[in-house]
Design an enzyme around this catalytic site. Sequence first.
Site, mmCIF file in Angstrom:
data_model
loop_
_atom_site.group_PDB
_atom_site.id
_atom_site.type_symbol
_atom_site.label_atom_id
_atom_site.label_comp_id
_atom_site.label_asym_id
_atom_site.label_seq_id
_atom_site.Cartn_x
_atom_site.Cartn_y
_atom_site.Cartn_z
ATOM 1 N N ASP A 219 -13.180 11.003 -30.410
ATOM 2 C CA ASP A 219 -14.543 11.289 -30.860
ATOM 3 C C ASP A 219 -14.506 11.810 -32.290
ATOM 4 O O ASP A 219 -13.545 12.453 -32.704
ATOM 5 C CB ASP A 219 -15.218 12.330 -29.958
ATOM 6 N N ASP B 259 -12.960 8.886 -36.637
ATOM 7 C CA ASP B 259 -14.252 8.287 -36.990
ATOM 8 C C ASP B 259 -14.036 6.772 -37.059
ATOM 9 O O ASP B 259 -13.172 6.308 -37.818
ATOM 10 C CB ASP B 259 -14.695 8.841 -38.351
ATOM 11 N N VAL B 260 -14.827 6.017 -36.302
ATOM 12 C CA VAL B 260 -14.597 4.561 -36.254
ATOM 13 C C VAL B 260 -14.876 3.861 -37.575
ATOM 14 O O VAL B 260 -14.483 2.707 -37.748
ATOM 15 C CB VAL B 260 -15.438 3.862 -35.156
ATOM 16 N N ASN C 201 -17.158 2.523 -27.226
ATOM 17 C CA ASN C 201 -18.425 3.068 -26.707
ATOM 18 C C ASN C 201 -19.337 3.608 -27.798
ATOM 19 O O ASN C 201 -20.512 3.874 -27.549
ATOM 20 C CB ASN C 201 -18.106 4.186 -25.699
ATOM 21 N N TYR D 291 -30.342 -1.269 -35.250
ATOM 22 C CA TYR D 291 -29.652 -1.136 -33.955
ATOM 23 C C TYR D 291 -29.545 -2.506 -33.287
ATOM 24 O O TYR D 291 -28.476 -2.908 -32.838
ATOM 25 C CB TYR D 291 -30.425 -0.159 -33.074
ATOM 26 N N LYS E 215 -26.051 -4.545 -32.608
ATOM 27 C CA LYS E 215 -25.606 -4.826 -31.237
ATOM 28 C C LYS E 215 -25.511 -6.338 -30.996
ATOM 29 O O LYS E 215 -24.650 -6.800 -30.242
ATOM 30 C CB LYS E 215 -26.538 -4.163 -30.222
ATOM 31 N N THR F 202 -28.984 8.943 -20.083
ATOM 32 C CA THR F 202 -27.911 9.698 -20.738
ATOM 33 C C THR F 202 -28.532 10.671 -21.743
ATOM 34 O O THR F 202 -29.666 10.469 -22.195
ATOM 35 C CB THR F 202 -26.942 8.752 -21.491
#
Length: 270
Positions: free
Chosen positions: A48, A74-75, A101, A166, A170, A201
């Site tokens: 994370d 960090d991705v 994720n 977004y 995606k 969530t």
Amino acid sequence: MTDPGNGRLAGLVALVVGGGQTPGETIGNGRATCRRFAQEGASVVVVDRIVERAEATVEALATAGHAAVAVAGDVTSSADCESMVAAATETFGRLDILVNNVGIGGGDGGPVSLDEAVWDRIHQVNLKGMYLTCKHALPVMRAQGSGAIVNISSLAAVASTNMLAYKTSKAGVNALTQSVANGNAKHGIRANAIMPGLMDTPMAVDALADALGVDRSEVADRRDEQVPLGGRQGTAWDVANAALFLASDEASFITGVILPVDGGQAARIG
Ligand SMILES: NC(=O)c1ccc[n+]([C@@H]2O[C@H](COP(=O)([O-])OP(=O)(O)OC[C@H]3O[C@@H](n4cnc5c(N)ncnc54)[C@H](O)[C@@H]3O)[C@@H](O)[C@H]2O)c1
């Protein structure tokens, strides 16, 4: 989750990127996936950007007697993605499963209102991040001659939404998944994506309730009404169970699939 697992991932090593979670009442997709994988016998590397979130996941796994390590990463950084893969091979000796994720959507909007910097940020985190984790994980999986990648997309990729950045990021995740599946089948590596619909969530419900200044139950009720199956949102366990199936040998002949986990919302689109 008190049920003992059935060893469906016994002996495997999983890297779950975005395995912490936004604080809130319910459990997030990443943390639920880590718990489900560990329960089924996987050793888990939990990554994370906010390392305390990964550590909280690992603590829960360790309390239940599972092998797991927390890694800060960090991705959007290629060096961090390289380090997280190295953490898996150095700690557990191999890398069998990669779950991507991480996904953000804050500040999004239509093309006129959307700030350029927000577009860039959402695309960097949601799409470029998955390219970077694959870039570093695939060589390890190719050397092993096996591997399974599960990318967390969103029903927004195919459904109507005014969240332009977004949605397009995606949709890119779906295309990336098919491309990775095509290019790596000959190496024994599978890549599939999950499109969650409306899940209860913290990131989706609590964060929105906070932003709107309303009670979480109000946001949850509005989301429940939109779901055909049972008139209620899904939970992170629904995503985790789908990820478990796709990562396991039970899905050994499945690759390049984009799986809605959405209580029937995609069926309305056709
Ligand atoms: N909840 C829903 O209704 C829903 C619906 C569709 C898709 N999704 C997707 O599910 C995924 C996440 O769900 P969640 O509930 O686990 O979210 P979450 O926010 O609880 O967990 C994601 C974790 O990713 C971490 N993170 C954010 N940016 C990062 C970065 N740059 N590098 C590394 N880590 C980073 C966050 O700190 C957080 O702990 C996302 O991809 C989201 O788009 C959710």
